[in-house]
Design a protein around this motif. Structure first.
Motif, PDB file in Angstrom:
ATOM      1  N   GLU A 147      41.006 -21.422 -18.021  1.00  0.00           N
ATOM      2  CA  GLU A 147      40.503 -22.829 -18.858  1.00  0.00           C
ATOM      3  C   GLU A 147      39.032 -23.040 -18.205  1.00  0.00           C
ATOM      4  OE1 GLU A 147      41.323 -27.509 -20.288  1.00  0.00           O
ATOM      5  OE2 GLU A 147      42.718 -26.095 -18.651  1.00  0.00           O
ATOM      6  N   GLN A 148      38.913 -22.969 -16.976  1.00  0.00           N
ATOM      7  CA  GLN A 148      37.558 -23.495 -16.158  1.00  0.00           C
ATOM      8  C   GLN A 148      36.735 -22.328 -15.888  1.00  0.00           C
ATOM      9  OE1 GLN A 148      36.636 -26.600 -16.110  1.00  0.00           O
ATOM     10  NE2 GLN A 148      38.622 -27.092 -17.159  1.00  0.00           N
ATOM     11  N   ALA A 149      37.052 -21.135 -15.955  1.00  0.00           N
ATOM     12  CA  ALA A 149      36.563 -19.851 -15.623  1.00  0.00           C
ATOM     13  C   ALA A 149      35.086 -19.653 -16.522  1.00  0.00           C
ATOM     14  CB  ALA A 149      37.331 -18.607 -15.997  1.00  0.00           C
ATOM     15  N   LEU A 150      34.074 -19.317 -15.991  1.00  0.00           N
ATOM     16  CA  LEU A 150      33.068 -18.574 -16.619  1.00  0.00           C
ATOM     17  C   LEU A 150      32.794 -17.370 -17.255  1.00  0.00           C
ATOM     18  CD1 LEU A 150      30.267 -19.796 -13.791  1.00  0.00           C
ATOM     19  CD2 LEU A 150      30.694 -20.928 -16.174  1.00  0.00           C
ATOM     20  N   SER A 151      32.052 -17.066 -18.178  1.00  0.00           N
ATOM     21  CA  SER A 151      32.149 -15.818 -18.859  1.00  0.00           C
ATOM     22  C   SER A 151      32.170 -14.781 -17.875  1.00  0.00           C
ATOM     23  CB  SER A 151      31.022 -15.537 -19.923  1.00  0.00           C
ATOM     24  OG  SER A 151      31.308 -16.356 -20.973  1.00  0.00           O
ATOM     25  N   TRP A 152      31.550 -14.649 -16.829  1.00  0.00           N
ATOM     26  CA  TRP A 152      31.085 -13.728 -15.985  1.00  0.00           C
ATOM     27  C   TRP A 152      31.764 -13.469 -14.841  1.00  0.00           C
ATOM     28  CZ3 TRP A 152      25.163 -14.818 -16.696  1.00  0.00           C
ATOM     29  CH2 TRP A 152      24.709 -14.350 -17.992  1.00  0.00           C
ATOM     30  N   THR A 153      33.070 -13.850 -14.956  1.00  0.00           N
ATOM     31  CA  THR A 153      34.127 -13.839 -13.720  1.00  0.00           C
ATOM     32  C   THR A 153      35.108 -12.830 -14.059  1.00  0.00           C
ATOM     33  OG1 THR A 153      35.146 -15.900 -14.785  1.00  0.00           O
ATOM     34  CG2 THR A 153      33.510 -16.106 -12.773  1.00  0.00           C
ATOM     35  N   PRO A 154      35.678 -12.263 -13.279  1.00  0.00           N
ATOM     36  CA  PRO A 154      36.690 -11.196 -13.378  1.00  0.00           C
ATOM     37  C   PRO A 154      38.038 -11.673 -13.659  1.00  0.00           C
ATOM     38  CG  PRO A 154      36.509 -11.507 -10.910  1.00  0.00           C
ATOM     39  CD  PRO A 154      35.423 -12.376 -11.587  1.00  0.00           C
TER      40      PRO A 154
END
Length: 421
Positions: A147-154
């Protein structure tokens, strides 16, 4: 419910939280909107606010259950622009209900990964009120692990990469019967036109392969005057010639093998929900946010998925960081090919597409920051840091390692056509 201060903030371009560009939803506002919806009958409480930066959105409790409300400024999405997305979503939802698209051998699979948008009492799914355009969705099935992750995280684990690959393949299967034309020109949509290959007229009056992308880039900018002025100041023709055209020459031989397809174009882990909050055996329960969707091709969508899930762009300033998760690449592709095997030509196209897949969204984002937000600072970040620097990164040691890995993967398959959608 009192919303924490940070909950009203948005994801910034550098990975930090910042003040949102658009005012957050208010309870009075969503109550007035949701009284139009027989599935809601008003609003009781805003339960959460999305940190996504391009709109204002949140989960809202209503007398009849919770819904997800999203509000756009009409300069970004007018009613017709939203309806383009909603027609695609409706098609995908119906197609996935069909037995042909069910993965019946996997009981943990959700039979339908896409839920249709809710309609108001007049049958409208896109509602215009003053300067705003609204859409209301069912709350996503499953657990919003990212939910809180950015697009460019694995991905959190290799199992999630495999499940995501299978989900993307199911999406492409369902989309293959959708034949709507490409979207109208508007903000924040991912296209594939500049590097899409020579058109018949490209062969007239010139023997140069490079003329096509140069002319199509010129046409792209012509329809976006502020972006054109900005790119002219940065000598876009020089950047195209030195950086992008060599990449295009690698891709060009494989372009005839790519069939047009409506694609998601923002397929990353935080646009997925999961059937469980933990465990490497989790399966995708839902696919969210078709805001960037358009008619591109399956390989472009796969390349975008690799770009946004596999490379840790937000750690690029750390010289010791290992930015690429090659095991996740292999597993994502393996999951995809369980349902949609790629031909040799498509696999070669994927390796060549990867350094270019981000380009037109980076340009669209730059134009959004210039034309809508009037933010030269953010426009610089999008043009220099995203459009140019992401392509340049593929010349680095780690970028070359990733491309070589994909090229070896492509060379390991038979030289015959297959994998028809």
């Amino acid at each position: 419910m009192i919303i924490a201060q940070d909950a009203a903030k948005a994801h910034g371009l550098d990975g930090t939280l910042e003040e949102p560009d658009w005012p957050p939803l208010t309870l009075l506002e969503v109550d007035s909107l949701l009284r139009r919806y027989p599935q809601a009958s008003g609003a009781e409480e805003i339960l959460s606010r999305s940190p996504r930066p391009f709109s204002a959105a949140g989960v809202v409790a209503t007398p009849l259950g919770s819904v997800f409300v999203k509000r756009h400024h009409r300069s970004v999405r007018d009613r017709e622009g939203l309806l383009e997305e909603h027609r695609l979503i409706a098609h995908l939802s119906a197609a996935m209900e069909d037995e042909a698209y069910r993965a019946t051998d996997r009981p943990s699979f959700s039979p339908n990964l896409v839920q249709a948008v809710l309609a108001d009492r007049d049958g409208e799914t896109a509602v215009s009120v003053g300067e705003w355009t609204y859409e209301v969705h069912p709350v996503a099935r499953g657990v919003d692990v990212y939910e809180q992750a950015l697009s460019w995280t694995p991905f959190l684990c290799i199992g999630h990469a495999r499940a995501a690959g299978r989900a993307l393949a199911r999406l492409h299967l369902a989309s293959s019967s959708y034949q709507a034309p490409a979207r109208k020109i508007q903000q924040l949509v991912t296209n594939f036109t500049v590097f899409a290959g020579p058109e018949p007229e490209d062969s007239y009056g010139s023997d140069r392969l490079d003329d096509g992308p140069v002319r199509r880039m010129d046409a792209y900018l012509e329809r976006r005057p502020l972006l054109r002025a900005y790119a002219e100041m940065r000598d876009w023709r020089s950047s195209l010639g030195k950086l992008f055209l060599p990449l295009y020459r690698t891709l060009e031989p494989w372009l005839p093998y790519l069939r047009p397809l409506w694609t998601h174009n923002d397929f990353h882990a935080s646009n997925l929900t999961w059937n469980t909050a933990a465990g490497a055996d989790a399966e995708v329960a839902g696919i969210l946010d078709f805001g960037l969707a358009d008619r591109t091709n399956a390989v472009h969508d796969l390349a975008t998925a690799i770009e946004r899930n596999i490379v840790e762009w937000l750690r690029m300033d750390d010289p010791d960081a290992n930015l690429v998760h090659l095991d996740h690449v292999d597993t994502l592709l393996s999951g995809y090919e369980e349902l949609c095997p790629l031909s040799y030509e498509e696999a070669r196209a994927l390796a060549a597409m990867l350094p270019l897949a981000h380009c037109e969204f980076a340009l669209s984002e730059t134009d959004y920051f210039l034309s809508i937000l009037h933010s030269p600072k953010k426009a610089y970040f999008a043009y220099e840091g995203y459009f140019l620097h992401h392509a340049e990164w593929f010349r680095s040691e780690q970028g070359q390692k990733l491309l070589a890995h994909l090229e070896r993967w492509a060379e390991d398959r038979p030289r015959t056509r297959g994998g028809e959608l």
